[in-house]
Write a protein that holds these residues in place. Structure first.
Motif, mmCIF file in Angstrom:
data_model
loop_
_atom_site.group_PDB
_atom_site.id
_atom_site.type_symbol
_atom_site.label_atom_id
_atom_site.label_comp_id
_atom_site.label_asym_id
_atom_site.label_seq_id
_atom_site.Cartn_x
_atom_site.Cartn_y
_atom_site.Cartn_z
ATOM 1 N N ALA A 156 0.827 -1.203 0.000
ATOM 2 C CA ALA A 156 0.000 0.000 0.000
ATOM 3 C C ALA A 156 0.861 1.253 0.000
ATOM 4 O O ALA A 156 0.587 2.222 -0.711
ATOM 5 N N THR B 248 -3.862 1.953 -3.995
ATOM 6 C CA THR B 248 -4.498 1.319 -2.837
ATOM 7 C C THR B 248 -5.826 2.001 -2.523
ATOM 8 O O THR B 248 -6.812 1.332 -2.178
ATOM 9 N N LEU C 76 -4.165 0.537 4.191
ATOM 10 C CA LEU C 76 -4.011 1.930 3.770
ATOM 11 C C LEU C 76 -3.791 2.847 4.968
ATOM 12 O O LEU C 76 -2.905 3.715 4.945
#
Length: 293
Positions: free
Chosen positions: A149, A156, A176
């Motif tokens: 991420a 993402t 995230l």
């Protein structure tokens, strides 16, 4: 400010034009890295009083220049194919540059519909064929590794938005939020906002994300982070008021329940909560005490 999931699905390409590089890899396109990317005006209006606007429009310059029109699509629309064909024809006429259409969806049925080639012309000869690229839950990566991420925050965020209706979207959102802990606020804030707005139409995913922002990213003081935390506090405040009233056995009519849950003023909810402890009927929490002379 981005104000809907529709906006976020295409605006993320405006904010991060390089995102298409990652998307093209996912879609298996023979994409040639451009030398530059330009955000173009989205107004495709003709001189005649007919207004048509593409959601987002980018120009990729380099050895193989092209235009990228990005459209966010939340449901099937039988009129869209004609509009999209018009967009591409108009763009090719106006810019003399090959156009490409990318449709971003949040559910598989809409994505499958959008991906179908649409021949334009008589049955015996298609003068044109519309062939959109489609990014959606069927082909966007399910990014749950914080390191992955962190390597591409925009991809993402798009992963989270397109998988918003998936029961396992929590894994993407957690990855995230974890990745965003390590980046400056100026980098994190637009990602937080786009993700927030992109999830806006899917309540479960939106609530999970707001909780993660409020807890994992509590150190950020940006406007969107504060907005999310304020909304979270308001939701909890309304629940506390209703809990006290119900625990005391006081009847809470539907219209009163709606008034309490719709309130987004933490200070007012706090006053209602204080009164809920002593009032003899639920509606008395709304009565402001008279000021003493």
């Amino acid at each position: 400010m981005v104000n809907s999931s529709h906006e976020a699905m295409h605006r993320i390409f405006q904010e991060y034009p390089g995102l298409f590089t990652g998307v093209s890899k996912v879609l298996g396109l023979p994409f040639i890295q451009p030398t530059s990317v330009t955000v173009l005006p989205t107004d495709l209006t003709e001189i005649q009083p007919v207004e048509r606007r593409v959601d987002t429009l980018l120009r990729f310059d380099g050895d193989d220049p092209f235009l990228l029109a990005v459209e966010a699509q939340s449901a099937k629309d039988p009129d869209k194919s004609a509009s999209w064909a018009y967009y591409l024809s108009f763009l090719y006429t106006k810019y003399k540059t090959p156009p490409l259409l990318l449709v971003v969806c949040q559910d598989r049925a809409t994505a499958a519909w959008a991906a179908q080639p649409v021949p334009i012309g008589p049955r015996w000869w298609a003068a044109l064929t519309l062939r959109p690229l489609v990014a959606g839950p069927h082909n966007m990566p399910f990014i749950t590794d914080p390191d992955e991420a962190r390597a591409d925050l925009a991809l993402t965020a798009l992963s989270a938005i397109t998988h918003a209706k998936d029961r396992d979207v929590t894994g993407i959102l957690k990855a995230l939020s974890t990745a965003l802990r390590d980046v400056p606020e100026t980098v994190a804030d637009p990602i937080i906002e786009l993700t927030t707005r992109g999830l806006d139409s899917v309540r479960r995913a939106a609530e999970i994300w707001r909780t993660l922002v409020a807890v994992d990213l509590s150190f950020y003081k940006s406007s969107i982070s504060e907005e999310i935390r304020d909304e979270g506090r308001a939701e909890r405040g309304a629940e506390d008021v209703l809990l006290v009233l119900e625990a005391r056995g006081l009847n809470v009519p539907e219209e009163m329940h709606v008034r309490i849950t719709d309130c987004d003023d933490p200070d007012l909810l706090r006053r209602w909560l204080t009164r809920a402890v002593t009032v003899s009927s639920a509606d008395e929490i709304f009565t402001e005490p008279e000021a003493s002379a």
